[in-house]
Design a protein around this motif. Structure first.
Motif, PDB file in Angstrom:
ATOM      1  N   LYS A  19       4.778   4.580 -16.889  1.00  0.00           N
ATOM      2  CA  LYS A  19       5.225   5.004 -15.556  1.00  0.00           C
ATOM      3  C   LYS A  19       5.485   3.815 -14.640  1.00  0.00           C
ATOM      4  O   LYS A  19       6.335   3.877 -13.755  1.00  0.00           O
ATOM      5  CB  LYS A  19       4.181   5.927 -14.929  1.00  0.00           C
ATOM      6  CG  LYS A  19       4.114   7.312 -15.543  1.00  0.00           C
ATOM      7  CD  LYS A  19       3.011   8.136 -14.900  1.00  0.00           C
ATOM      8  CE  LYS A  19       2.905   9.512 -15.543  1.00  0.00           C
ATOM      9  NZ  LYS A  19       1.780  10.299 -14.963  1.00  0.00           N
ATOM     10  N   LEU A  20       4.726   2.744 -14.848  1.00  0.00           N
ATOM     11  CA  LEU A  20       4.863   1.556 -14.004  1.00  0.00           C
ATOM     12  C   LEU A  20       5.903   0.575 -14.538  1.00  0.00           C
ATOM     13  O   LEU A  20       6.111  -0.491 -13.961  1.00  0.00           O
ATOM     14  CB  LEU A  20       3.506   0.854 -13.877  1.00  0.00           C
ATOM     15  CG  LEU A  20       2.415   1.675 -13.169  1.00  0.00           C
ATOM     16  CD1 LEU A  20       1.081   0.958 -13.248  1.00  0.00           C
ATOM     17  CD2 LEU A  20       2.798   1.933 -11.720  1.00  0.00           C
ATOM     18  N   GLY A  21       6.564   0.948 -15.624  1.00  0.00           N
ATOM     19  CA  GLY A  21       7.608   0.105 -16.173  1.00  0.00           C
ATOM     20  C   GLY A  21       7.089  -1.176 -16.801  1.00  0.00           C
ATOM     21  O   GLY A  21       7.804  -2.185 -16.845  1.00  0.00           O
ATOM     22  N   LEU A  22       5.857  -1.144 -17.295  1.00  0.00           N
ATOM     23  CA  LEU A  22       5.224  -2.325 -17.874  1.00  0.00           C
ATOM     24  C   LEU A  22       5.293  -2.292 -19.397  1.00  0.00           C
ATOM     25  O   LEU A  22       5.606  -1.265 -19.996  1.00  0.00           O
ATOM     26  CB  LEU A  22       3.758  -2.400 -17.429  1.00  0.00           C
ATOM     27  CG  LEU A  22       3.510  -2.427 -15.918  1.00  0.00           C
ATOM     28  CD1 LEU A  22       2.023  -2.304 -15.633  1.00  0.00           C
ATOM     29  CD2 LEU A  22       4.078  -3.703 -15.314  1.00  0.00           C
TER      30      LEU A  22
ATOM     31  N   SER B 169      -3.692  -0.497  -9.970  1.00  0.00           N
ATOM     32  CA  SER B 169      -3.861  -1.941  -9.999  1.00  0.00           C
ATOM     33  C   SER B 169      -5.208  -2.328 -10.592  1.00  0.00           C
ATOM     34  O   SER B 169      -5.290  -3.240 -11.424  1.00  0.00           O
ATOM     35  CB  SER B 169      -3.736  -2.513  -8.577  1.00  0.00           C
ATOM     36  OG  SER B 169      -3.963  -3.899  -8.573  1.00  0.00           O
ATOM     37  N   ASP B 170      -6.258  -1.636 -10.190  1.00  0.00           N
ATOM     38  CA  ASP B 170      -7.587  -1.922 -10.724  1.00  0.00           C
ATOM     39  C   ASP B 170      -7.650  -1.650 -12.230  1.00  0.00           C
ATOM     40  O   ASP B 170      -8.284  -2.393 -12.981  1.00  0.00           O
ATOM     41  CB  ASP B 170      -8.642  -1.076 -10.003  1.00  0.00           C
ATOM     42  CG  ASP B 170      -8.883  -1.547  -8.575  1.00  0.00           C
ATOM     43  OD1 ASP B 170      -8.477  -2.679  -8.244  1.00  0.00           O
ATOM     44  OD2 ASP B 170      -9.457  -0.772  -7.785  1.00  0.00           O
TER      45      ASP B 170
ATOM     46  N   ILE C 289       2.781   0.301  -7.348  1.00  0.00           N
ATOM     47  CA  ILE C 289       1.455   0.424  -7.944  1.00  0.00           C
ATOM     48  C   ILE C 289       0.432   0.710  -6.860  1.00  0.00           C
ATOM     49  O   ILE C 289       0.333  -0.036  -5.885  1.00  0.00           O
ATOM     50  CB  ILE C 289       1.079  -0.873  -8.690  1.00  0.00           C
ATOM     51  CG1 ILE C 289       2.106  -1.174  -9.787  1.00  0.00           C
ATOM     52  CG2 ILE C 289      -0.320  -0.772  -9.290  1.00  0.00           C
ATOM     53  CD1 ILE C 289       1.846  -2.474 -10.517  1.00  0.00           C
ATOM     54  N   ASN C 290      -0.309   1.806  -7.041  1.00  0.00           N
ATOM     55  CA  ASN C 290      -1.353   2.104  -6.066  1.00  0.00           C
ATOM     56  C   ASN C 290      -2.632   1.353  -6.432  1.00  0.00           C
ATOM     57  O   ASN C 290      -2.748   0.805  -7.531  1.00  0.00           O
ATOM     58  CB  ASN C 290      -1.590   3.619  -5.971  1.00  0.00           C
ATOM     59  CG  ASN C 290      -2.092   4.226  -7.270  1.00  0.00           C
ATOM     60  OD1 ASN C 290      -3.001   3.688  -7.910  1.00  0.00           O
ATOM     61  ND2 ASN C 290      -1.505   5.354  -7.676  1.00  0.00           N
ATOM     62  N   PRO C 291      -3.605   1.285  -5.517  1.00  0.00           N
ATOM     63  CA  PRO C 291      -4.822   0.494  -5.783  1.00  0.00           C
ATOM     64  C   PRO C 291      -5.566   0.892  -7.054  1.00  0.00           C
ATOM     65  O   PRO C 291      -6.070   0.030  -7.773  1.00  0.00           O
ATOM     66  CB  PRO C 291      -5.676   0.759  -4.531  1.00  0.00           C
ATOM     67  CG  PRO C 291      -4.668   1.037  -3.454  1.00  0.00           C
ATOM     68  CD  PRO C 291      -3.566   1.793  -4.141  1.00  0.00           C
ATOM     69  N   LYS C 292      -5.651   2.189  -7.365  1.00  0.00           N
ATOM     70  CA  LYS C 292      -6.355   2.623  -8.572  1.00  0.00           C
ATOM     71  C   LYS C 292      -5.652   2.127  -9.824  1.00  0.00           C
ATOM     72  O   LYS C 292      -6.283   1.686 -10.786  1.00  0.00           O
ATOM     73  CB  LYS C 292      -6.471   4.152  -8.594  1.00  0.00           C
ATOM     74  CG  LYS C 292      -7.503   4.710  -7.622  1.00  0.00           C
ATOM     75  CD  LYS C 292      -7.671   6.201  -7.812  1.00  0.00           C
ATOM     76  CE  LYS C 292      -8.756   6.748  -6.893  1.00  0.00           C
ATOM     77  NZ  LYS C 292      -8.948   8.204  -7.061  1.00  0.00           N
TER      78      LYS C 292
ATOM     79  N   LYS D  36      -9.686 -11.439 -11.018  1.00  0.00           N
ATOM     80  CA  LYS D  36      -9.950 -11.223 -12.441  1.00  0.00           C
ATOM     81  C   LYS D  36      -8.843 -10.369 -13.051  1.00  0.00           C
ATOM     82  O   LYS D  36      -8.490  -9.319 -12.524  1.00  0.00           O
ATOM     83  CB  LYS D  36     -11.302 -10.517 -12.619  1.00  0.00           C
ATOM     84  CG  LYS D  36     -11.685 -10.259 -14.062  1.00  0.00           C
ATOM     85  CD  LYS D  36     -12.964  -9.424 -14.161  1.00  0.00           C
ATOM     86  CE  LYS D  36     -12.678  -7.961 -13.905  1.00  0.00           C
ATOM     87  NZ  LYS D  36     -13.863  -7.100 -14.114  1.00  0.00           N
ATOM     88  N   GLY D  37      -8.271 -10.825 -14.150  1.00  0.00           N
ATOM     89  CA  GLY D  37      -7.184 -10.085 -14.782  1.00  0.00           C
ATOM     90  C   GLY D  37      -5.852 -10.265 -14.089  1.00  0.00           C
ATOM     91  O   GLY D  37      -4.858  -9.646 -14.474  1.00  0.00           O
TER      92      GLY D  37
END
Length: 279
Positions: free
Chosen positions: A215-218, A175-176, A170-173, A97-98
């Motif tokens: 921070k994630l460059g998005l 990513s979620d 990207i850490n799991p948190k 999802k997403g």
């Protein structure tokens, strides 16, 4: 191959070529598609944009994507509906999802490696075999094969994303959070147009949400919100005859002037000019 359950469950596998490409155009309620191109030189128009697909590339589409077929050599088509398997209710199991579906304006295109292709081929063959099994376990087994396919495709996409920009892991948190944001934009873009709207739904401050993306460059959250609005505006202007004032209302703008300013700032032309250019 087609499975139709007693309570509306739908799941199908087909191999599509130039002779039966009408299958790609079939409209079925609340269905999600997975297209696995098995030969090269395929050309599709998706939401008004031209895409070329080579052999062993995969794209995931929802019922909302507008699809025009220009050229198909061969593609494996998987289609399923929400009663068969709801990716939202089962997000903890497949995590797509997403990402693969309902990811706002992004179009997920996958490039599996040789080992991943072998696993996909195995899952596809096992799914095909299950269509011959007319017993009480058929539904569960087909769902299991679908889940295996979706999990693998999600892993492929996540691996691609991490390889594209290793400077922003990207850490799991995180990513979620990104997946949930994408999904919420897909659900609410017609009525919620600000970062604050989504920050509230995610129990975050607008600043925290924007800083995470930075921070994630998005792209920024507001860019993603506006891209999804623009995508829907293009769809409605290109594929319907709805009056522009009605489109403005449908997309949650206060008046047609606000919508026209937004569209021209994003697209570089007025809604009327855009519609005329597509005729």
């Amino acid at each position: 191959m087609e499975y139709i359950g007693k309570t509306g469950e739908y799941f199908s596998l087909d191999t599509v070529n130039a002779n039966n490409c009408h299958l790609l155009k079939e409209q079925k309620n609340e269905t999600l598609l997975l297209l696995w191109f098995t030969e090269g030189e395929n050309e599709l128009i998706i939401d008004g944009k031209k895409y070329h697909f080579n052999a062993n590339e995969i794209v995931c589409l929802t019922q909302f994507h507008q699809l025009i077929v220009h050229r198909i050599n061969e593609v494996k088509l998987m289609r399923f509906n929400r009663p068969f398997f709801c990716i939202i209710d089962h997000d903890s199991e497949v995590g797509c999802k997403g990402v693969l579906y309902y990811g706002a304006a992004q179009l997920p295109i996958l490039f599996p490696d040789e080992m991943e292709l072998e696993i996909l081929e195995t899952a596809w063959k096992m799914s095909a075999l299950e269509f011959e099994m007319k017993d009480d376990l058929q539904l569960e087994m087909l769902q299991m094969m679908l889940k295996r396919t979706l999990i693998l495709c999600t892993r492929i996409y996540n691996k691609q994303s991490s390889n594209q920009d290793k400077t922003h892991p990207i850490n799991p948190k995180q990513s979620d959070l990104l997946r949930e944001f994408n999904y919420l934009v897909e659900v609410h873009f017609r009525s919620k147009h600000t970062v604050a709207d989504y920050a509230e739904l995610l129990f975050k401050s607008p600043k925290t949400l924007s800083n995470t993306f930075k921070k994630l460059g998005l792209k920024s959250p507001i860019q993603l919100i506006q891209e999804r609005l623009l995508l829907e505006a293009r769809r409605l202007l290109s594929y319907t005859e709805k009056d522009i004032s009605l489109i403005s209302d449908e997309l949650g703008f206060n008046d047609i002037q606000s919508f026209s300013r937004f569209f021209k700032n994003q697209e570089g032309c007025s809604p009327t000019e855009y519609r005329l250019s597509k005729k």
